[in-house]
Design a protein around this motif. Structure first.
Motif, PDB file in Angstrom:
ATOM      1  N   LEU A 179      -7.887  -2.864  -7.554  1.00 16.67           N
ATOM      2  CA  LEU A 179      -8.195  -3.489  -6.275  1.00 16.67           C
ATOM      3  C   LEU A 179      -8.325  -4.996  -6.419  1.00 16.67           C
ATOM      4  N   THR A 180      -8.844  -5.456  -7.548  1.00 17.40           N
ATOM      5  CA  THR A 180      -8.926  -6.896  -7.799  1.00 17.40           C
ATOM      6  C   THR A 180      -7.538  -7.515  -7.790  1.00 17.40           C
ATOM      7  N   GLY A 181      -6.597  -6.884  -8.487  1.00 21.52           N
ATOM      8  CA  GLY A 181      -5.231  -7.397  -8.512  1.00 21.52           C
ATOM      9  C   GLY A 181      -4.597  -7.398  -7.142  1.00 21.52           C
ATOM     10  N   ALA A 182      -4.837  -6.340  -6.378  1.00 18.05           N
ATOM     11  CA  ALA A 182      -4.270  -6.250  -5.033  1.00 18.05           C
ATOM     12  C   ALA A 182      -4.820  -7.342  -4.131  1.00 18.05           C
ATOM     13  N   MET A 183      -6.140  -7.546  -4.167  1.00 14.91           N
ATOM     14  CA  MET A 183      -6.756  -8.609  -3.367  1.00 14.91           C
ATOM     15  C   MET A 183      -6.221  -9.974  -3.764  1.00 14.91           C
ATOM     16  N   THR A 184      -6.148 -10.207  -5.074  1.00 16.20           N
ATOM     17  CA  THR A 184      -5.694 -11.505  -5.577  1.00 16.20           C
ATOM     18  C   THR A 184      -4.262 -11.772  -5.167  1.00 16.20           C
ATOM     19  N   LEU A 185      -3.404 -10.778  -5.328  1.00 19.96           N
ATOM     20  CA  LEU A 185      -1.994 -10.928  -4.996  1.00 19.96           C
ATOM     21  C   LEU A 185      -1.814 -11.290  -3.515  1.00 19.96           C
ATOM     22  N   VAL A 186      -2.453 -10.541  -2.641  1.00 26.49           N
ATOM     23  CA  VAL A 186      -2.305 -10.773  -1.208  1.00 26.49           C
ATOM     24  C   VAL A 186      -2.925 -12.113  -0.804  1.00 26.49           C
ATOM     25  N   ALA A 187      -4.107 -12.420  -1.351  1.00 30.63           N
ATOM     26  CA  ALA A 187      -4.780 -13.677  -1.008  1.00 30.63           C
ATOM     27  C   ALA A 187      -3.943 -14.883  -1.409  1.00 30.63           C
ATOM     28  N   GLU A 188      -3.234 -14.791  -2.531  1.00 31.40           N
ATOM     29  CA  GLU A 188      -2.457 -15.926  -3.005  1.00 31.40           C
ATOM     30  C   GLU A 188      -1.121 -16.078  -2.281  1.00 31.40           C
ATOM     31  N   TYR A 189      -0.711 -15.069  -1.545  1.00 30.47           N
ATOM     32  CA  TYR A 189       0.461 -15.184  -0.682  1.00 30.47           C
ATOM     33  C   TYR A 189       0.084 -15.574   0.740  1.00 30.47           C
ATOM     34  N   ALA A 190      -1.135 -15.232   1.162  1.00 26.67           N
ATOM     35  CA  ALA A 190      -1.535 -15.439   2.554  1.00 26.67           C
ATOM     36  C   ALA A 190      -1.895 -16.896   2.822  1.00 26.67           C
ATOM     37  N   GLU A 191      -1.751 -17.308   4.085  1.00 28.13           N
ATOM     38  CA  GLU A 191      -2.249 -18.599   4.512  1.00 28.13           C
ATOM     39  C   GLU A 191      -3.770 -18.572   4.456  1.00 28.13           C
ATOM     40  N   PRO A 192      -4.415 -19.661   4.007  1.00 27.40           N
ATOM     41  CA  PRO A 192      -5.876 -19.658   3.877  1.00 27.40           C
ATOM     42  C   PRO A 192      -6.614 -19.251   5.146  1.00 27.40           C
ATOM     43  N   ARG A 193      -6.113 -19.654   6.311  1.00 25.85           N
ATOM     44  CA  ARG A 193      -6.814 -19.338   7.555  1.00 25.85           C
ATOM     45  C   ARG A 193      -6.647 -17.870   7.964  1.00 25.85           C
ATOM     46  N   LYS A 194      -5.747 -17.144   7.276  1.00 26.43           N
ATOM     47  CA  LYS A 194      -5.560 -15.718   7.565  1.00 26.43           C
ATOM     48  C   LYS A 194      -5.902 -14.842   6.359  1.00 26.43           C
ATOM     49  N   ARG A 195      -6.545 -15.440   5.382  1.00 24.15           N
ATOM     50  CA  ARG A 195      -6.835 -14.721   4.129  1.00 24.15           C
ATOM     51  C   ARG A 195      -7.751 -13.528   4.363  1.00 24.15           C
ATOM     52  N   GLY A 196      -8.720 -13.698   5.233  1.00 25.42           N
ATOM     53  CA  GLY A 196      -9.635 -12.595   5.523  1.00 25.42           C
ATOM     54  C   GLY A 196      -8.910 -11.396   6.106  1.00 25.42           C
ATOM     55  N   PHE A 197      -8.019 -11.648   7.075  1.00 25.61           N
ATOM     56  CA  PHE A 197      -7.314 -10.547   7.722  1.00 25.61           C
ATOM     57  C   PHE A 197      -6.371  -9.837   6.762  1.00 25.61           C
ATOM     58  N   TYR A 198      -5.567 -10.604   6.021  1.00 22.75           N
ATOM     59  CA  TYR A 198      -4.589  -9.964   5.139  1.00 22.75           C
ATOM     60  C   TYR A 198      -5.261  -9.201   4.006  1.00 22.75           C
ATOM     61  N   THR A 199      -6.303  -9.758   3.429  1.00 24.06           N
ATOM     62  CA  THR A 199      -6.984  -9.005   2.364  1.00 24.06           C
ATOM     63  C   THR A 199      -7.738  -7.807   2.941  1.00 24.06           C
ATOM     64  N   SER A 200      -8.154  -7.906   4.205  1.00 20.94           N
ATOM     65  CA  SER A 200      -8.836  -6.763   4.821  1.00 20.94           C
ATOM     66  C   SER A 200      -7.882  -5.589   5.023  1.00 20.94           C
ATOM     67  N   LEU A 201      -6.592  -5.873   5.182  1.00 26.53           N
ATOM     68  CA  LEU A 201      -5.620  -4.780   5.283  1.00 26.53           C
ATOM     69  C   LEU A 201      -5.586  -3.988   3.982  1.00 26.53           C
ATOM     70  N   VAL A 202      -5.677  -4.704   2.854  1.00 27.40           N
ATOM     71  CA  VAL A 202      -5.746  -4.028   1.556  1.00 27.40           C
ATOM     72  C   VAL A 202      -7.051  -3.258   1.436  1.00 27.40           C
ATOM     73  N   LEU A 203      -8.139  -3.896   1.842  1.00 26.62           N
ATOM     74  CA  LEU A 203      -9.460  -3.282   1.687  1.00 26.62           C
ATOM     75  C   LEU A 203      -9.730  -2.187   2.707  1.00 26.62           C
ATOM     76  N   SER A 204      -8.873  -2.059   3.705  1.00 26.12           N
ATOM     77  CA  SER A 204      -9.019  -0.943   4.645  1.00 26.12           C
ATOM     78  C   SER A 204      -8.430   0.338   4.084  1.00 26.12           C
ATOM     79  N   THR A 205      -7.658   0.220   3.013  1.00 21.73           N
ATOM     80  CA  THR A 205      -6.995   1.403   2.467  1.00 21.73           C
ATOM     81  C   THR A 205      -7.879   2.291   1.583  1.00 21.73           C
ATOM     82  N   PRO A 206      -8.987   1.779   0.970  1.00 16.22           N
ATOM     83  CA  PRO A 206      -9.856   2.722   0.252  1.00 16.22           C
ATOM     84  C   PRO A 206     -10.331   3.890   1.105  1.00 16.22           C
TER      85      PRO A 206
END
Length: 437
Positions: free
Chosen positions: A139-166
């Motif tokens: 999950l750390t790798g998944a969060m990191t990967l998505v956060a580093e591709y996402a725009e900073p102002r949308k980082r919360g939303f894009y990483t939340s898509l990953v974190l909604s999958t647990p």
């Protein structure tokens, strides 16, 4: 900074989507596996591997093997996190999913203690250790990967898509156990329990294929190019984390304590409590399945709120909700009634987890700089996983037994975990300007 391999906007969008797909799919599988073993620990691991210990002791022993997987998670987080910071996000995420796949399928093939005796228990513990080692950076790798591709102002939303999958992985696991439980207790304890574990082999093949096509993130490529140019590339990210960023590790650890306690008590311990309170096993599995699906839908809302109001505020709000709801949740899931049990599970997954999970990706990825981000998040999350997430079902079971079936002590434990997180986030936010950043 400029990336090492400049790409067109269309290429970046395609890579972002690919990273999001790979992260969501891999995270769903990780939590499917962990919830799968959690469900198994609640209903079949005790009878199959610890039947000679008595019902209460077998239940505690089964939850102990669940906790064993978390013992290996910090080590896996450090080792695989180091590889992710040193050699790239892609090879680290491939290694993680391969180890998890081997261990999960191995558990599904493992003979019971009746056939192999102590060897079965030893191999079960070993496979849980391998599974935990691989999951330590997933999950750390998944969060990191998505956060580093996402725009900073949308980082919360894009990483939340990953974190909604647990919760989706939890729902899939409990659905599988619910379906196989319909075959009856004799079939479930004989052969049907193996099916959900063996099915995961197909999922891992797909995950490996998707992850093999990933490219390194622009943030990571830029950071490594800058480090090479200045000859400052960290040889051992873990040492750099503990010497230069230990306050961030402590804050990250404490910030997710409430989240992990709520999540694992709802996903794992609640099954045992509902069944022991008189609910049928299939109904308990269905209650957790339906309740966890609520979080799948609402976690992205938490991510949106984190982008708008700040990740720390939303995480704190989620933990305060957990503090207030701890005793009502336990009262509902111990009622023995399906609807009330479902309501208790849904309350946690609707009011607590969307905030603590939806804001977590932005909170943690912004806590650590790029060169040590993978390692830093992995250490904070997986140390907490070993101490809080892995032990929470065991602690709750032991407290329930110590209280002669009273929910007061396990509910108090849950409330204390949420309180500690809310306080840490509040104090950390106040001192950020002086000490953390």
């Amino acid at each position: 900074m400029t990336t090492a391999q400049p790409s067109t906007q269309a290429h970046q969008v395609r890579n972002r989507r690919r990273a999001l797909t790979a992260s969501i799919f891999g995270t769903a599988i990780e939590w499917y596996d962990y919830a799968l073993y959690g469900a198994a620990a609640s209903v079949v691991i005790g009878p199959l591997f610890f039947s000679g210990a008595g019902q209460s002791a077998a239940s505690v022993a089964a939850f102990a093997t669940f906790a064993v997987g978390f013992v290996a998670r910090p080590l896996g987080g450090v080792v695989i996190g180091h590889l992710g910071d040193r050699f790239g996000r892609r090879p680290a995420m491939l290694l993680s999913v391969i180890l998890m796949g081997i261990a999960t399928v191995g558990i599904g093939l493992l003979p019971s203690a009746e056939a192999w005796g102590a060897w079965s228990v030893a191999l079960l513990v070993l496979l849980r250790l391998v599974q935990g080692f691989g999951a330590g950076a997933e999950l750390t790798g998944a969060m990191t990967l998505v956060a580093e591709y996402a725009e900073p102002r949308k980082r919360g939303f894009y990483t939340s898509l990953v974190l909604s999958t647990p919760p989706l992985g939890i729902a899939l696991a409990t659905v599988c156990f619910y379906l196989v439980s319909l075959a009856g207790d004799q079939a479930l304890l004989g052969w049907a329990w193996r099916i959900p574990f063996l099915v995961s082999a197909l999922l891992f093949i797909v995950a490996i294929y998707i992850r093999n096509r990933l490219e390194e993130t622009p943030d990571y490529a830029a950071a490594m190019a800058e480090a090479r140019a200045s000859q400052q590339r960290a040889k051992l990210p873990v040492a750099q984390v503990f010497t230069g960023h230990w306050r961030r590790v402590i804050l990250g650890f404490l910030a997710i304590t409430g989240h992990n306690a709520v999540n694992y008590i709802l996903a794992v311990f609640s099954l045992s409590l509902m069944v022991s309170s008189g609910m049928e096993r299939s109904q308990a599995l269905l209650a957790v399945t339906l309740g966890s699906l609520v979080s799948v839908l609402l976690t992205p809302v938490g991510g949106r709120l984190a982008d708008r109001y700040g990740a720390s505020k939303i995480m704190a709000a989620g933990n305060i909700s957990g503090l207030v709801l701890a005793f009502p949740i336990f009262a509902l899931i111990s009622s023995g009634e399906f609807f009330l049990g479902f309501l208790g599970i849904a309350a946690g997954y609707a009011l607590v987890i969307p905030c603590t999970s939806g804001a977590q990706g932005a909170f943690l990825t912004e806590l650590f700089p790029v060169p040590v981000r993978f390692t830093g998040i992995a250490i904070a999350r997986e140390l907490n996983g070993a101490i809080v997430a892995g032990l929470s079902p065991l602690i709750a079971a032991a407290l329930l037994q110590a209280g002669n079936g009273s929910i007061a002590m396990p509910a108090g434990y849950l409330a204390l975990c949420c309180l500690s997180s809310a306080a840490a986030i509040f104090l950390g936010a106040r001192s950020a300007a002086r000490t953390l950043y």
